[in-house]
Design a protein around this motif. Structure first.
Motif, PDB file in Angstrom:
ATOM      1  N   LEU A   1      -2.985 -10.098  -6.651  1.00  0.00           N
ATOM      2  CA  LEU A   1      -2.838  -8.776  -6.035  1.00  0.00           C
ATOM      3  C   LEU A   1      -1.369  -8.468  -5.748  1.00  0.00           C
ATOM      4  N   ASP A   2      -0.639  -9.447  -5.215  1.00  0.00           N
ATOM      5  CA  ASP A   2       0.771  -9.230  -4.901  1.00  0.00           C
ATOM      6  C   ASP A   2       1.566  -8.895  -6.161  1.00  0.00           C
ATOM      7  N   ARG A   3       1.265  -9.599  -7.259  1.00  0.00           N
ATOM      8  CA  ARG A   3       1.976  -9.307  -8.507  1.00  0.00           C
ATOM      9  C   ARG A   3       1.645  -7.894  -8.986  1.00  0.00           C
ATOM     10  N   MET A   4       0.378  -7.519  -8.964  1.00  0.00           N
ATOM     11  CA  MET A   4       0.001  -6.185  -9.414  1.00  0.00           C
ATOM     12  C   MET A   4       0.696  -5.104  -8.587  1.00  0.00           C
ATOM     13  N   LEU A   5       0.740  -5.307  -7.274  1.00  0.00           N
ATOM     14  CA  LEU A   5       1.292  -4.289  -6.386  1.00  0.00           C
ATOM     15  C   LEU A   5       2.814  -4.246  -6.415  1.00  0.00           C
TER      16      LEU A   5
ATOM     17  N   ASP B   1      -3.513   3.153 -11.387  1.00  0.00           N
ATOM     18  CA  ASP B   1      -4.305   4.292 -10.937  1.00  0.00           C
ATOM     19  C   ASP B   1      -5.666   3.893 -10.393  1.00  0.00           C
ATOM     20  N   MET B   2      -6.234   2.792 -10.889  1.00  0.00           N
ATOM     21  CA  MET B   2      -7.486   2.288 -10.340  1.00  0.00           C
ATOM     22  C   MET B   2      -7.581   0.795 -10.615  1.00  0.00           C
ATOM     23  N   LEU B   3      -8.310   0.092  -9.752  1.00  0.00           N
ATOM     24  CA  LEU B   3      -8.536  -1.339  -9.900  1.00  0.00           C
ATOM     25  C   LEU B   3     -10.023  -1.566 -10.122  1.00  0.00           C
TER      26      LEU B   3
ATOM     27  N   LEU C   1      -8.261  -6.911  -0.181  1.00  0.00           N
ATOM     28  CA  LEU C   1      -8.102  -5.687  -0.957  1.00  0.00           C
ATOM     29  C   LEU C   1      -7.636  -4.500  -0.118  1.00  0.00           C
ATOM     30  N   GLU C   2      -7.579  -4.656   1.205  1.00  0.00           N
ATOM     31  CA  GLU C   2      -7.242  -3.529   2.071  1.00  0.00           C
ATOM     32  C   GLU C   2      -5.849  -2.968   1.790  1.00  0.00           C
ATOM     33  N   LYS C   3      -4.954  -3.804   1.256  1.00  0.00           N
ATOM     34  CA  LYS C   3      -3.589  -3.332   1.005  1.00  0.00           C
ATOM     35  C   LYS C   3      -3.467  -2.556  -0.300  1.00  0.00           C
ATOM     36  N   CYS C   4      -4.535  -2.437  -1.052  1.00  0.00           N
ATOM     37  CA  CYS C   4      -4.493  -1.736  -2.338  1.00  0.00           C
ATOM     38  C   CYS C   4      -4.636  -0.232  -2.109  1.00  0.00           C
ATOM     39  N   PRO C   5      -3.676   0.581  -2.552  1.00  0.00           N
ATOM     40  CA  PRO C   5      -3.747   2.022  -2.298  1.00  0.00           C
ATOM     41  C   PRO C   5      -4.600   2.787  -3.300  1.00  0.00           C
ATOM     42  N   MET C   6      -4.976   2.149  -4.405  1.00  0.00           N
ATOM     43  CA  MET C   6      -5.699   2.848  -5.465  1.00  0.00           C
ATOM     44  C   MET C   6      -7.202   2.717  -5.279  1.00  0.00           C
TER      45      MET C   6
END
Length: 282
Positions: free
Chosen positions: A31-35, A42-44, A66-71
């Protein structure tokens, strides 16, 4: 539009590990790498086996990370999950006839999410009810480019202990559902914990590698009656996919999550090379 796909996270495999279980560490790193990467997702999409036992506690731990994911996040179950646990963690997930399968449309691409969980089986399931739903969905949108996500790949990979039989009924049901629907651009799966590319009934099919430890690359026949001490699971780095939808074309990238050294940057010393490469396109 960039669609990230992560699969086979298996939170809860070793919940009492200290200081933290390996699968949670790998998921957080992915997740950290993706973000932090330069690619605006645009979506996960999470294609199953988010947890190892389908329990509420593991689903809550997954959702917390997953709470830190804005998408927007879209999830479907794998054979290690439970529908009840997934709906607890992702309560807005649509259902049809009790199955977690649904479709969304964005930027001219229709994205279909399928439920291949068959409770009590490691392998997939796709019953008559699910088949008819998919048939109706595809028939209702014959001109819209379509991407399908599902956990179980309906193919034989050669990794014998992970594979289905060559023509299991659920695979035949899925084949029947997509027959004649030329709008399907691709099928993307999980489950096998390895990167695999093939075709299914003429449609490109890809398996995204796991976030959890990978399955060993061993294509030798395996005898369930004779343990031969072969490798089964390895600590190869986590991977995830980015599906790029642009100008009516779909393309998939895979990124390995690990530490690496940058050998070149776009600075004035390399500007000339970049300019030459662009000039060749004229």
């Amino acid at each position: 539009m960039l669609i990230a796909q992560m699969t086979d996270i298996h939170i809860g495999f070793d919940p009492d590990a200290k200081p933290e279980e390996l699968n949670r560490i790998r998921f957080r790193a992915t997740l950290d790498r993706m973000l932090s990467a330069p690619n605006p997702i645009d979506m996960l999409v999470l294609t199953g086996d988010l947890t190892d036992h389908g329990d509420i506690d593991s689903f809550e731990k997954t959702a917390a990370l997953l709470e830190k994911c804005p998408m927007p996040i879209y999830a479907i179950p794998g054979n290690h999950d439970s529908r009840e646990g997934m709906l607890h963690a992702f309560p807005d997930t649509p259902t049809h006839d009790g199955f977690l399968q649904y479709a969304v449309e964005k930027d001219g691409l229709r994205i279909v999410f399928l439920d291949t969980l068959e409770v009590g089986r490691h392998g997939g399931g796709f019953c008559d009810t699910r088949r008819e739903w998919l048939k109706a969905e595809l028939t209702a949108h014959p001109e819209t480019p379509t991407l399908i996500f599902m956990h179980h790949p309906p193919v034989v990979s050669g990794i014998g202990w992970m594979d289905p039989g060559p023509e299991e009924q659920w695979m035949l049901n899925f084949a029947d559902a997509i027959k004649g629907h030329s709008q399907i651009l691709g099928i993307h799966c999980g489950h096998l914990h390895r990167p695999i590319s093939t075709r299914f009934r003429g449609v490109p099919l890809n398996v995204t590698p796991s976030v959890a430890p990978l399955v060993a690359m061993d294509l030798r026949p395996i005898d369930p009656e004779t343990p031969d001490n072969r490798d089964l699971i390895t600590t190869e780095p986590p991977l995830y996919a980015i599906h790029r939808w642009s100008n009516g074309e779909l393309l998939t990238h895979y990124e390995t999550v690990s530490d690496w050294v940058v050998l070149a940057r776009y600075d004035p010393n390399l500007q000339g090379m970049i300019q030459e490469m662009f000039a060749e396109r004229e």
